[in-house]
Each structure stands twice: as structure tokens, then as C-alpha cells.
Design an enzyme around this catalytic site. Structure first.
Site, PDB file in Angstrom:
ATOM      1  N   THR A  33      71.155  54.538 -16.189  1.00 12.86           N
ATOM      2  CA  THR A  33      71.488  53.409 -15.382  1.00 12.86           C
ATOM      3  C   THR A  33      71.305  53.782 -13.879  1.00 12.86           C
ATOM      4  OG1 THR A  33      73.725  53.201 -15.301  1.00 12.86           O
ATOM      5  CG2 THR A  33      72.697  52.242 -17.208  1.00 12.86           C
ATOM      6  N   ALA A  93      75.978  56.767 -15.703  1.00 12.53           N
ATOM      7  CA  ALA A  93      76.569  55.658 -14.794  1.00 12.53           C
ATOM      8  C   ALA A  93      76.717  56.197 -13.569  1.00 12.53           C
ATOM      9  CB  ALA A  93      77.860  55.190 -15.501  1.00 12.53           C
ATOM     10  N   VAL A 144      78.262  61.062 -15.701  1.00 11.98           N
ATOM     11  CA  VAL A 144      78.543  60.370 -14.263  1.00 11.98           C
ATOM     12  C   VAL A 144      77.235  60.913 -13.216  1.00 11.98           C
ATOM     13  CG1 VAL A 144      79.837  59.877 -12.250  1.00 11.98           C
ATOM     14  CG2 VAL A 144      80.944  60.175 -14.480  1.00 11.98           C
ATOM     15  N   LYS A 145      76.548  60.113 -13.071  1.00 11.57           N
ATOM     16  CA  LYS A 145      75.389  60.365 -11.808  1.00 11.57           C
ATOM     17  C   LYS A 145      75.997  60.772 -10.663  1.00 11.57           C
ATOM     18  CE  LYS A 145      70.917  58.397 -13.359  1.00 11.57           C
ATOM     19  NZ  LYS A 145      70.192  57.151 -13.009  1.00 11.57           N
ATOM     20  N   ILE A 146      75.534  61.943 -10.267  1.00  9.39           N
ATOM     21  CA  ILE A 146      76.046  62.189  -8.739  1.00  9.39           C
ATOM     22  C   ILE A 146      74.878  62.493  -7.894  1.00  9.39           C
ATOM     23  CG2 ILE A 146      77.302  63.970  -7.458  1.00  9.39           C
ATOM     24  CD1 ILE A 146      79.457  62.556  -9.257  1.00  9.39           C
TER      25      ILE A 146
END
Ligand code: E4P
Length: 215
Positions: A27, A56, A82-84
């Protein structure tokens, strides 16, 4: 190559998951905002549908904020990563999160050097954005191919997600380039099923079966 769906729409995720081919979901804030829902609700519902990795996005731009958000997002479900974003602050966050065992997906990657830095920081996934590079006249798939090649040379464990895919040929090319994962929009995955000769073949078999079914 694993098949991920690039969407925050839970109906689409349910439908493709029912096909038995779905291994993850990515996402981003733009995809969640299309659904008009809050990020947390959306992620909680996706996590009830799918056991595979769900990406996310953390929205802070400073390392402390990214780490704090990542802990919260990863706390929603055990399969959330976790998208960073690919920034200096992002690398520092990825490095800290990998030591805590929180999985990360370094996003907005547009070069092999960026992918190498993300991997060195301990990223679980890196996402080269193919379509956005194509849009500015560069070859997005060349970045995927080169990154996979370099990661193979050094036995780097970080997985390459071919992202920002716009059409079925992108998926074939990602597979040929050796991407570990392709994250595919719903409309593209639906197009991948269809072939006019399959439709024609089914129609002919049905017609011919009509002639013999009562014999
Ligand atoms: C990937 O993780 C991103 O969500 C996505 O692939 C971006 O695609 P776009 O360039 O079509 O917005």
C-alpha cells in the site's frame, strides 16, 4: 517471482486472494487515500485477509518519527512491514528497525546505488519504481535487472520488489530480470489472465460439447 497486489482496496485483495496466487500486498498513502479510509482501519482489515507480507508506509521525514511510526504499524499485525522512503533519515531508521527485527521496504528507489544503500542498512525489501522511471524516459526495468544482478553477486538477502508496474509486459520483464517479487495493480493482474485464444477455445469446446452431451 512472488505476486503481490499493489492496492489498499480490500475487495480487490479478497478477489485476487481467492485465486490462490496472492503472496503479499503493498500500500502507499495515495492508494489508501483513494479508499477514503484511515490507514490503520485499512491495514487491520487487510491483515484479516492475507497472511503474506503487507507494506504500510511511515509518513514522518525524521528518523525518530519513522522509527516510532514503524513500531506502531508493525504492532498492527505480525505480517506488516514498514515502507521507509529512500533518504538519509530513512536509512538510519531502517538500520535501527532491522536491529529490532522490524521488517522494512525501502520505497521510492530509482537507482541501483540507492538499492545497495538500502540493503546495507538492513532493508528486508527494496522497491525500484519501474513505471515512474519509464515516465521520464529512463528504463525502469534496467534498474531492477542491475539491482538483482548486484545483489546476486554479493549474496545480498534483501528482496527486490519490482514496483510501479503499469501493464502486463512489465510483469513478464520483471520476471525475466529476476525480481523476487512483482507488486501489481489490480487492473494489470486481471489483464494477465485474459487471452483471446483462451476465450475462443472455451467457446468452441462448449459448442462442441453441446453436440455430444446427450449421446
Ligand atoms: C509500490 O510499492 C508503490 O505503491 C507503487 O507501485 C507505486 O506505483 P505508481 O508509480 O503507479 O504510483
Amino acid at each position: 517471482m512472488k505476486i503481490f497486489l499493489d492496492t489498499a482496496n480490500v475487495d480487490q485483495i479478497r478477489e485476487i486472494n481467492d485465486w490462490g496466487i496472492l503472496q503479499g500486498v503493498t500500500t502507499n498513502p495515495s492508494l489508501v487515500s483513494k479508499e477514503g479510509r484511515c490507514m490503520r482501519d485499512c491495514l487491520e482489515e487487510i491483515a484479516t485477509i492475507l497472511r503474506g507480507p503487507i507494506s504500510a508506509e511511515a509518513m514522518s521525514m525524521d528518523t525518530e518519527g519513522m522509527v516510532r511510526e514503524a513500531r506502531e504499524l508493525a504492532g498492527i499485525a505480525e505480517n506488516i512491514n514498514v515502507k521507509i522512503p529512500m533518504t538519509a533519515q530513512g536509512l538510519a531508521a531502517v538500520s535501527r528497525l532491522s536491529k529490532e527485527g522490524i521488517k522494512t521496504n525501502v520505497t521510492l528507489v530509482f537507482s541501483t546505488n540507492q538499492a545497495l544503500l538500502a540493503a546495507a542498512a538492513g532493508a528486508t525489501f527494496v522497491s525500484p519504481f519501474v513505471g515512474r522511471l519509464d515516465d521520464i524516459g529512463n528504463s525502469g526495468m534496467a534498474v531492477v535487472e542491475e539491482t538483482v544482478d548486484v545483489f546476486d553477486t554479493y549474496s545480498i538477502k534483501t528482496q527486490v520488489i519490482a514496483a510501479s508496474l503499469r501493464h502486463p509486459m512489465h510483469v513478464t520483464e520483471a520476471a525475466r530480470a529476476g525480481a523476487h517479487i512483482a507488486t501489481i495493480p489490480y487492473d494489470v493482474i486481471v489483464k494477465m489472465i485474459r487471452h483471446p485464444l483462451t476465450d475462443l477455445g472455451i467457446q468452441r469446446f462448449l459448442e462442441d460439447y453441446e453436440k455430444i452431451k446427450d449421446l
